[in-house]
Design an enzyme around this catalytic site. Structure first.
Site, short mmCIF file in Angstrom:
data_model
loop_
_atom_site.label_atom_id
_atom_site.label_comp_id
_atom_site.label_asym_id
_atom_site.label_seq_id
_atom_site.Cartn_x
_atom_site.Cartn_y
_atom_site.Cartn_z
N ARG A 90 0.84 -1.20 0.00
CA ARG A 90 0.00 0.00 0.00
C ARG A 90 0.87 1.23 0.00
NH1 ARG A 90 -3.84 -2.27 -1.22
NH2 ARG A 90 -5.94 -2.31 -0.35
N GLU A 136 -2.27 7.77 -4.38
CA GLU A 136 -2.55 7.29 -5.74
C GLU A 136 -4.02 7.54 -6.08
OE1 GLU A 136 -1.38 3.12 -4.90
OE2 GLU A 136 -3.43 2.60 -5.41
N HIS A 165 -1.04 -0.02 -9.59
CA HIS A 165 -1.76 -0.87 -8.63
C HIS A 165 -2.44 -2.06 -9.34
CE1 HIS A 165 -3.76 -0.63 -4.41
NE2 HIS A 165 -3.68 -1.87 -4.82
C1 GLV Z 1 -5.26 -4.68 -3.49
O1 GLV Z 1 -4.48 -3.80 -3.30
C2 GLV Z 1 -5.98 -5.34 -2.45
O2 GLV Z 1 -5.88 -4.94 -1.28
O3 GLV Z 1 -6.68 -6.31 -2.76
#
Ligand code: GLV
Length: 325
Positions: free
Chosen positions: A243, A272, A290
């Site tokens: 994250r 982001e 991501h």
């Molecule tokens: C993606 O970042 C998730 O947390 O599934």
């Protein structure tokens, strides 16, 4: 069930049509296949009278929202990370919260390796060079990168994804060290390519390649900042598939720019999708939007997991991936 007896559900982001078809059997749906990002006010408006919501980590679920949506009973996220959901607020307002763990662990671990290899071996930098028409001749010191096989892989955060990353190190003959809130059992360590537990400081000092695979919470905000980056080898690679906010992006940019860290591979960023534009000026960082869990099979499994949680709740059963309430 007639339409009127079905509970109402907001699907707050675009999802696979086949999952919409499944959910239609159990719910009256409000869709957002245009995939607008709702402001908190708009989200609260759309949640009026709704029993549930299917969302992603882009939706902030906090006390203000829940107070404004008294009929809401369940928030079901397709993500494994739930730092966007205030679990205390959910408990307070009697709203179930669910996430989608497990189904993405292997795919995310695959991607962590893709980032590591791209960053350490300078894959995207070399491709940009080639695409820019700059390749005139081959030379012996062309895009020299860092060795991967036989080196030391450090993993910060040794949950399901961290362990899946560790298992993949066996093919590269790497030594794996990790740091985690809780030490794994000897059996789990053996299954994770014999990973050994070390203190965080030693992890930072010894890793040739460091993977971040821990969940975000305010306690780990900037857990990798200037002091931690200063402990790392200047030849090291740092990869974040976890994250934004775990890394102090400004400190990372400075370390990469000044050659205090060789390279980084980043799938997640502070604020982001509006990442720090200074990243774009650096050659020694591989950037992606991501997408670590982004294969069709895995994303479908994540959305189906979220749907299963909602369907269980609508039937008065305990959702399989219940986080709170
Ligand atoms: C993606 O970042 C998730 O947390 O599934």
């Amino acid at each position: 069930m007639s339409n009127s007896s079905k509970p109402s559900l907001l699907i707050a982001r675009a999802i696979f049509p086949e999952v919409i078809a499944r959910l239609q059997n159990n719910f009256t749906l409000e869709l957002n296949q245009e995939d607008c990002i709702f402001s908190p006010t708009e989200l609260a408006q759309r949640l009026q009278g709704k029993f549930g919501m299917l969302c992603t980590s882009s939706a902030r679920i906090d006390a203000t929202l829940l107070a404004a949506c008294p009929e809401l009973r369940i928030v079901s996220s397709i993500a494994v990370g739930y730092d966007n959901i205030d679990l205390h607020a959910c408990q307070h307002f009697g709203v179930m919260a669910t996430n989608a763990p497990d189904v993405l662990s292997e795919t995310t671990a695959d991607y962590a390796w893709a980032l590591l290899m791209a960053a350490a071996r300078r894959v995207t930098e070399a491709e940009h060079f080639l695409r820019a028409g700059q390749w005139q001749k081959w030379s012996y010191d062309f895009f020299l990168g860092a060795e991967i096989h036989g080196t030391c892989l450090g993993i910060l955060g040794m949950g399901r994804i961290g362990q899946a990353i560790a298992r993949r190190a066996s093919g590269f003959g790497m030594r794996v060290i990790y740091h985690n809130r809780q030490r794994l059992t000897p059996e789990q360590e053996a299954a994770a390519h014999g990973a050994s537990y070390v203190e965080k400081e030693r992890l930072l000092q010894e890793a040739d390649h460091l993977m971040l695979a821990l969940p975000y919470s305010p306690e780990v905000h900037h857990i990798i900042g200037a002091p931690e980056l200063a402990l790392m080898k200047p030849s090291a690679t740092l990869c974040n598939i976890a994250r934004g906010g775990i890394v102090d992006d400004t400190a990372l940019i400075a370390a990469l720019r000044e050659g205090r860290l060789a390279a980084a591979g980043l799938d997640v960023f502070e604020n982001e999708p509006r990442l720090n534009p200074d990243f774009l000026q650096l050659k020694n960082v591989v950037l992606s939007p991501h997408i670590a869990s982004a294969t069709r099979q895995t994303r479908l499994a994540m959305v189906n997991t979220a749907a299963n949680n909602l369907i269980a709740a609508a039937r008065g059963e305990r959702p399989p991936q219940l986080l709170v309430v």
